[in-house]
Structures are given as structure tokens and as C-alpha cells.
Design a protein around this motif. Structure first.
Motif, short mmCIF file in Angstrom:
data_model
loop_
_atom_site.label_atom_id
_atom_site.label_comp_id
_atom_site.label_asym_id
_atom_site.label_seq_id
_atom_site.Cartn_x
_atom_site.Cartn_y
_atom_site.Cartn_z
N SER A 8 0.85 -1.18 0.00
CA SER A 8 0.00 0.00 0.00
C SER A 8 0.89 1.24 0.00
O SER A 8 2.08 1.17 0.31
CB SER A 8 -0.90 0.02 1.23
N GLU A 35 -0.13 -0.33 -9.18
CA GLU A 35 -1.07 -1.35 -9.62
C GLU A 35 -2.30 -1.18 -8.74
O GLU A 35 -2.18 -1.19 -7.52
CB GLU A 35 -0.48 -2.75 -9.38
N THR A 36 -3.45 -0.99 -9.33
CA THR A 36 -4.66 -0.85 -8.52
C THR A 36 -5.32 -2.21 -8.38
O THR A 36 -5.64 -2.84 -9.38
CB THR A 36 -5.65 0.15 -9.17
N ARG A 37 -5.49 -2.65 -7.15
CA ARG A 37 -6.14 -3.92 -6.90
C ARG A 37 -7.64 -3.75 -7.12
O ARG A 37 -8.22 -2.74 -6.75
CB ARG A 37 -5.87 -4.37 -5.46
N GLU A 38 -8.26 -4.72 -7.74
CA GLU A 38 -9.70 -4.67 -7.97
C GLU A 38 -10.42 -4.84 -6.63
O GLU A 38 -10.44 -5.89 -6.05
CB GLU A 38 -10.13 -5.77 -8.94
N SER A 39 -10.94 -3.74 -6.12
CA SER A 39 -11.69 -3.79 -4.87
C SER A 39 -12.60 -2.57 -4.82
O SER A 39 -12.55 -1.71 -5.68
CB SER A 39 -10.77 -3.80 -3.66
N THR A 41 -12.38 -0.20 -2.68
CA THR A 41 -11.64 0.98 -2.24
C THR A 41 -10.77 1.59 -3.33
O THR A 41 -10.44 2.77 -3.25
CB THR A 41 -10.73 0.65 -1.04
N LYS A 42 -10.35 0.80 -4.30
CA LYS A 42 -9.47 1.27 -5.39
C LYS A 42 -8.19 1.91 -4.86
O LYS A 42 -7.65 2.85 -5.42
CB LYS A 42 -10.21 2.26 -6.30
N GLN A 43 -7.69 1.38 -3.74
CA GLN A 43 -6.45 1.90 -3.16
C GLN A 43 -5.28 1.60 -4.08
O GLN A 43 -5.25 0.59 -4.76
CB GLN A 43 -6.19 1.28 -1.79
N ARG A 44 -4.29 2.49 -4.04
CA ARG A 44 -3.07 2.27 -4.81
C ARG A 44 -2.32 1.09 -4.20
O ARG A 44 -2.17 1.01 -2.99
CB ARG A 44 -2.17 3.50 -4.74
N LYS A 45 -1.83 0.23 -5.07
CA LYS A 45 -1.01 -0.91 -4.65
C LYS A 45 0.22 -0.94 -5.54
O LYS A 45 0.15 -0.67 -6.73
CB LYS A 45 -1.78 -2.23 -4.77
#
Length: 72
Positions: A8, A35-39, A41-45
Motif C-alpha cells: 500500500s 497497480e490498482t487492486r480490484e476492490s 476501495t481502489k487503493q493504490r497498490k
């Protein structure tokens, strides 16, 4: 096959003792990508490759600063 660990923005910021805003700035100017994880929240990963890239960016910034100081 194991899934690669994604970091994160707060994990990276803590790891390198910088602000999340600094990481966002490096993204804005194209030096880093997330890389944005599909969720929901769309938090940056960030991948391990991006973690290494950030480490290199910060190291180069530190070296450039040291060179400027030594010229004075």
C-alpha cells in the motif's frame, strides 16, 4: 504459484520514511506507477518492482543532494 505481495502507499511511505504525497508526486511526474487492486476501495497498490524503483529514485535524489553540497 504464489501471488506477488502488493504494497500500500502507506506501507511504502513508512518503509522509506517519506510522505504518501511524495509517492503520489513521483506518480504524477511519471517516475513511478501503481497497480490498482480490484476492490471497492481502489487503493493504490505497488509491486516489489515499484518498491525497488522508489528505492532507486530516493537513492539518486540523495546522491544528487550530496554532490550539490560538496560543490559549495
Amino acid at each position: 504459484m504464489s501471488e506477488e505481495h502488493l504494497f500500500s502507499i502507506s506501507e511504502l511511505a513508512a518503509m522509506f520514511d517519506i510522505s504518501s504525497r511524495t509517492i503520489r508526486y513521483y506518480e504524477e511526474i511519471g517516475m513511478l506507477s501503481s497497480e490498482t487492486r480490484e476492490s471497492l476501495t481502489k487503493q493504490r497498490k505497488y509491486t516489489n518492482q515499484e518498491r525497488r524503483r522508489l528505492k532507486m529514485i530516493l537513492r539518486e535524489k540523495s546522491w544528487a543532494s550530496a554532490c550539490r553540497k560538496s560543490k559549495k
